[in-house]
Design an enzyme around this catalytic site. Structure first.
Site, mmCIF file in Angstrom:
data_model
loop_
_atom_site.group_PDB
_atom_site.id
_atom_site.type_symbol
_atom_site.label_atom_id
_atom_site.label_comp_id
_atom_site.label_asym_id
_atom_site.label_seq_id
_atom_site.Cartn_x
_atom_site.Cartn_y
_atom_site.Cartn_z
ATOM 1 N N CYS A 170 0.860 -1.177 0.000
ATOM 2 C CA CYS A 170 0.000 0.000 0.000
ATOM 3 C C CYS A 170 0.903 1.236 0.000
ATOM 4 O O CYS A 170 1.813 1.339 0.835
ATOM 5 C CB CYS A 170 -0.897 -0.002 1.237
ATOM 6 S SG CYS A 170 -1.821 1.542 1.448
ATOM 7 N N VAL B 130 6.044 -14.297 -23.862
ATOM 8 C CA VAL B 130 6.821 -13.823 -22.721
ATOM 9 C C VAL B 130 7.573 -15.024 -22.141
ATOM 10 O O VAL B 130 7.041 -16.131 -22.066
ATOM 11 C CB VAL B 130 5.951 -13.133 -21.656
ATOM 12 C CG1 VAL B 130 4.999 -14.099 -20.972
ATOM 13 C CG2 VAL B 130 6.816 -12.405 -20.622
ATOM 14 N N GLU B 131 8.821 -14.815 -21.785
ATOM 15 C CA GLU B 131 9.612 -15.874 -21.158
ATOM 16 C C GLU B 131 9.168 -15.944 -19.704
ATOM 17 O O GLU B 131 9.164 -14.938 -19.000
ATOM 18 C CB GLU B 131 11.107 -15.558 -21.293
ATOM 19 C CG GLU B 131 12.018 -16.703 -20.939
ATOM 20 C CD GLU B 131 12.143 -16.913 -19.444
ATOM 21 O OE1 GLU B 131 11.907 -18.058 -18.992
ATOM 22 O OE2 GLU B 131 12.448 -15.933 -18.734
ATOM 23 N N SER B 132 8.759 -17.116 -19.246
ATOM 24 C CA SER B 132 8.049 -17.240 -17.965
ATOM 25 C C SER B 132 8.906 -16.917 -16.747
ATOM 26 O O SER B 132 8.394 -16.378 -15.767
ATOM 27 C CB SER B 132 7.419 -18.621 -17.832
ATOM 28 O OG SER B 132 8.398 -19.628 -17.870
ATOM 29 N N ASP C 261 -0.372 -5.773 0.251
ATOM 30 C CA ASP C 261 -1.627 -6.021 -0.445
ATOM 31 C C ASP C 261 -1.440 -7.295 -1.259
ATOM 32 O O ASP C 261 -0.353 -7.566 -1.779
ATOM 33 C CB ASP C 261 -1.965 -4.870 -1.400
ATOM 34 C CG ASP C 261 -2.446 -3.635 -0.665
ATOM 35 O OD1 ASP C 261 -3.175 -3.787 0.326
ATOM 36 O OD2 ASP C 261 -2.100 -2.526 -1.094
ATOM 37 N N HIS D 240 -3.800 -0.475 -6.245
ATOM 38 C CA HIS D 240 -4.162 -1.690 -6.992
ATOM 39 C C HIS D 240 -4.265 -1.431 -8.492
ATOM 40 O O HIS D 240 -3.757 -2.207 -9.302
ATOM 41 C CB HIS D 240 -5.507 -2.238 -6.507
ATOM 42 C CG HIS D 240 -5.541 -2.630 -5.069
ATOM 43 N ND1 HIS D 240 -4.436 -2.961 -4.323
ATOM 44 C CD2 HIS D 240 -6.597 -2.770 -4.237
ATOM 45 C CE1 HIS D 240 -4.802 -3.281 -3.104
ATOM 46 N NE2 HIS D 240 -6.108 -3.159 -3.016
ATOM 47 N N GLU D 241 -4.941 -0.356 -8.838
ATOM 48 C CA GLU D 241 -5.151 -0.045 -10.242
ATOM 49 C C GLU D 241 -3.821 0.187 -10.964
ATOM 50 O O GLU D 241 -3.622 -0.273 -12.092
ATOM 51 C CB GLU D 241 -6.046 1.205 -10.379
ATOM 52 C CG GLU D 241 -7.432 1.036 -9.788
ATOM 53 C CD GLU D 241 -7.530 1.354 -8.285
ATOM 54 O OE1 GLU D 241 -8.680 1.443 -7.794
ATOM 55 O OE2 GLU D 241 -6.496 1.506 -7.605
#
Length: 154
Positions: free
Chosen positions: A52, A74-76, A59, A93-94
């Site tokens: 936060c 994407v390479e994991s 969070d 969060h957004e």
């Protein structure tokens, strides 16, 4: 071993320090071996953590990323390191959700991408954040993300 060119990767197969921030994290990509075919790739991060920005308290979110690749995947391992780099990152969060989404879109230029970030309650209110690049390609099966809305004890 597949014919995927991994010669440009810097993290896969090596010991890598955890990035200190999302800005320092290196996201890497590999060529899609199925360019021209539409299919969905899903990554699920059920234990995503950030801080936060006001209190510094942790969070938690369950994040689901679906995308239809273009020329890149994407390479994991790099994705895992990128996602865990948020552990010490203070942001709403957004902002966290959109930072993940836009970094992936900028890197991969996918045919379609959506993110569902199901955040656990802060101050008694769960905040869920959803975004996608537009309509998915016609004819692609897009499964439900399978994360139930927050119900508390009810």
């Amino acid at each position: 071993m597949s014919g995927t060119d991994v010669s440009g990767l810097t993290q896969l197969g090596t010991s890598v320090e955890q990035p200190a921030s999302p800005e320092e994290a290196v996201l890497e990509r590999v060529p899609s071996g199925h360019s021209g075919q539409d299919y969905v790739v899903r990554f699920t991060a059920p234990e995503f953590t950030s801080l936060c920005p006001m209190t510094g308290q942790p969070d938690f979110a369950h994040i689901v990323i679906d995308y239809v690749p273009g020329d890149w995947l994407v390479e994991s391992k790099s994705l895992k390191l990128f996602l865990t780099s948020f552990r010490n990152h203070g942001s709403f969060h957004e902002d966290c959700t959109m930072k993940v989404a836009t970094r992936l879109v900028d890197l991969l230029e996918p045919r379609w991408l959506r993110i569902g970030a199901y955040w656990y309650p802060r101050g008694g209110i769960p905040i869920d954040v959803f975004w996608q690049t537009g309509a998915p390609p016609e004819g692609v099966w897009i499964p439900d993300q399978g994360v139930a809305p927050y119900r508390g004890r009810g």
